[in-house]
Enzyme design. Structure first.
Site, short mmCIF file in Angstrom:
data_model
loop_
_atom_site.label_atom_id
_atom_site.label_comp_id
_atom_site.label_asym_id
_atom_site.label_seq_id
_atom_site.Cartn_x
_atom_site.Cartn_y
_atom_site.Cartn_z
N LEU A 41 -14.69 -3.43 -9.84
CA LEU A 41 -14.02 -3.81 -8.66
C LEU A 41 -13.41 -2.52 -8.32
CD1 LEU A 41 -10.66 -5.82 -8.51
CD2 LEU A 41 -10.54 -3.51 -8.56
N ASN A 42 -13.48 -2.02 -6.90
CA ASN A 42 -12.57 -0.91 -6.54
C ASN A 42 -11.48 -1.35 -5.42
OD1 ASN A 42 -15.43 -0.42 -5.41
ND2 ASN A 42 -14.35 0.83 -4.15
N ASP A 43 -11.55 -0.85 -4.29
CA ASP A 43 -10.60 -1.02 -3.31
C ASP A 43 -9.98 -2.52 -3.12
OD1 ASP A 43 -11.66 1.44 -3.22
OD2 ASP A 43 -12.14 1.41 -1.02
N GLN A 59 -13.28 -4.79 -3.25
CA GLN A 59 -14.60 -4.38 -3.36
C GLN A 59 -15.29 -4.63 -4.70
OE1 GLN A 59 -16.72 -1.54 -1.18
NE2 GLN A 59 -15.63 -3.19 -0.06
N GLU A 224 -10.21 8.76 3.12
CA GLU A 224 -10.69 7.37 3.08
C GLU A 224 -9.59 6.42 3.38
OE1 GLU A 224 -12.94 7.70 -0.77
OE2 GLU A 224 -14.54 7.23 0.37
C1 FRU Z 1 -12.94 4.13 -1.41
C2 FRU Z 1 -14.42 3.96 -0.83
C3 FRU Z 1 -14.11 3.71 0.76
C4 FRU Z 1 -15.30 2.59 0.91
C5 FRU Z 1 -15.57 1.69 -0.44
C6 FRU Z 1 -17.13 1.62 -1.07
O1 FRU Z 1 -12.73 3.89 -2.85
O2 FRU Z 1 -15.08 4.63 -0.99
O3 FRU Z 1 -14.10 4.54 1.64
O4 FRU Z 1 -15.30 1.85 1.80
O5 FRU Z 1 -14.83 2.89 -1.33
O6 FRU Z 1 -16.73 0.74 -2.27
#
Ligand code: FRU
Length: 472
Positions: A41-43, A59, A224
């Site tokens: 998982l990210n954003d 994400q 970002e």
């Molecule tokens: C930030 C980022 C965003 C991008 C996403 C891709 O962590 O790099 O800029 O949309 O993650 O996973």
């Protein structure tokens, strides 16, 4: 749903099932923090409250615990603390988003949610993938209920962005003000300066570039996940910035997340204040905010950090990695922007201990501790026999006793912040997450950790100490 997304849906479900059946006990899964069922998982994406229900998208790379092709995962909640996973929501199933459904937002209005996101495309060939070889498409997809989605509409391509920006343009955040829709996106200029692009629209579909927002002096090479909101008369422009160099940034994370106060209107002439970090800990990036139906500004961050090989999250062994922060209310007091865990957490608290000056509690993995009325700037805490929080010589430190990739620290070392006077500290621990709110949330420190034993030991002469367990 096209043939590709149909098969991807099946594949993701299969993977999630296999992971949930694998033998390892899920020893580090937090109780109140949103985490993926499997994979990476990210954003936070598409955060909103719609018809009472909270939606959080994220994400999501179910296929690779170290991060790979990005989908949007989806969870819902009634209180922002208990999250129910609803499955993958958006798949990279179109030519304009085939290398990732990247970050984006939600706009709720008139019985529908409009989701805006970046469709990532990487071309095959010998490219630098900065000035060429990449597409960043702005896409809209709408939903009447938050669960079923309409047709994806391609709204903008790199042709619609200024000529002097690279192919790195992404992460739309949309809001409405006086009948006009505004969209802010992060960008990297060809001269390696980060900025935010501000678009406006009267119908939420056709967008025109209105402004390019940056600092007087170059500030990093890429911004970002920008966000914009107003609170108590303050205009806040949030950005996750890559490429900050020099003395001020040398002991900090590889990338930063913070905000500027804006003077003027974002779509016209405006200037930015100094950049203030949202979080001074190890694990915090790409926060996004939204307004709850009862009018609170709530922000959630990714409790992780990209491009950080020196950290290892021990949950990788269990087939998943990363989680969100606790949702935090942003509020203003005495002219300062502060953060506190959402008030829903109050209902989960059961008193465990109360003391003056010192406290020692064993074996409690999910708790909140509050240290108030701190005198003489004196404070020292040890968490899980591994993590130290300490105030000394006008600085607040979060540091690990034994920084090694295989123990509680996962390779994390030391983070600190100069703070003139220490008044109070709130510690929120949820199995493998630790968030520390200093001086009513003027400064916050977040980190993942993996203790073997869950003791909490606090020393703060004459201070008032309270500790609660947090129950489901
Ligand atoms: C930030 C980022 C965003 C991008 C996403 C891709 O962590 O790099 O800029 O949309 O993650 O996973």
């Amino acid at each position: 749903m096209n043939a590709l997304s149909k098969d991807l849906t099946k594949l993701v479900k299969m993977i999630e099932k296999i992971e949930s059946r694998s033998g390892e006990p899920d020893r580090f899964r937090p109780r109140f923090h949103l985490a993926p069922p499997a994979g990476w998982l990210n954003d936070p994406n598409g955060l909103c409250q719609y018809q009472g229900l909270y939606h959080a998208f994220f994400q999501y790379s179910p296929f690779d615990v170290e991060g790979g092709l990005k989908l949007w995962g989806h969870s819902t909640s009634r209180d922002m603390l208990h999250w129910e996973y609803q499955g993958a929501a958006l798949y990279p199933d179109q030519p304009f988003d085939c290398h990732g459904v990247y970050s984006g937002c939600a706009l709720t209005e008139d019985g529908r949610i409009s989701f805006y996101y970046t469709g990532n495309v990487k071309l095959d060939g010998d490219f630098d993938y900065v000035t060429e070889g990449r597409e960043a498409n702005t896409i809209l997809v709408e939903s009447g209920d938050g669960f079923r989605f309409g047709r994806k509409q391609l709204l903008m391509t790199n042709e619609d962005y200024p000529e002097d920006v690279t192919k790195h343009v992404r992460d739309p955040k949309v809001w409405k003000e006086n009948g006009i829709y505004y969209m802010i996106q992060g960008a990297r200029r060809k001269d390696d300066v980060g900025e935010a692009l501000l678009f406006a629209s009267s119908d939420r579909i056709h967008w025109l570039l209105k402004n390019r927002i940056t600092t007087k002096e170059p500030f990093g090479f890429m911004w970002e996940c920008p966000d914009y909101f107003e609170i108590d008369g303050k205009k806040i422009l949030s950005a996750s910035v890559q490429g900050l160099e020099g003395e001020k940034w040398k002991d900090k994370n590889v990338y930063q997340s913070g905000y500027f106060e804006v003077k003027g209107h974002v779509a016209e002439q405006c200037t930015l204040s100094e950049y203030v970090l949202w979080d001074c800990g190890f694990d915090y990036y790409a926060p996004q905010s939204f307004e709850t139906e009862d009018g609170r500004r709530v922000q959630i961050g990714w409790m992780g950090m990209p491009d950080c090989p020196e950290h290892t999250n021990r949950t990788i062994e269990d087939g998943w990695q990363h989680c969100f922060t606790i949702p935090r209310e942003i509020y203003v007091k005495d002219g300062r922007v502060l953060q506190r865990p959402v008030r829903e957490l109050e209902e989960r608290k059961r008193i465990l201990a109360e003391a003056t000056g010192g406290l020692y509690v064993e074996e409690e993995p999910v708790y909140e501790a509050r240290i108030a009325e701190i005198k003489e700037n004196q404070f020292h805490a040890v968490l899980g026999e591994e993590l130290i929080l300490e105030y000394r010589d006008s600085r607040f430190e979060m540091r690990f006793i034994n920084p090694s990739k295989d123990n509680a620290s996962g390779g994390r070392t030391l983070r600190y912040q100069e703070i003139e006077t220490l008044n109070n500290v709130t510690i929120l621990t949820d199995v493998s997450t630790c968030e520390v709110f200093v001086n009513d949330g003027e400064y916050v420190f977040s980190t993942r950790f993996y203790p073997e034993n869950y003791g909490l030991q606090i020393q703060a002469d004459e201070a008032k100490l309270k500790m609660w367990e947090l129950v489901s």
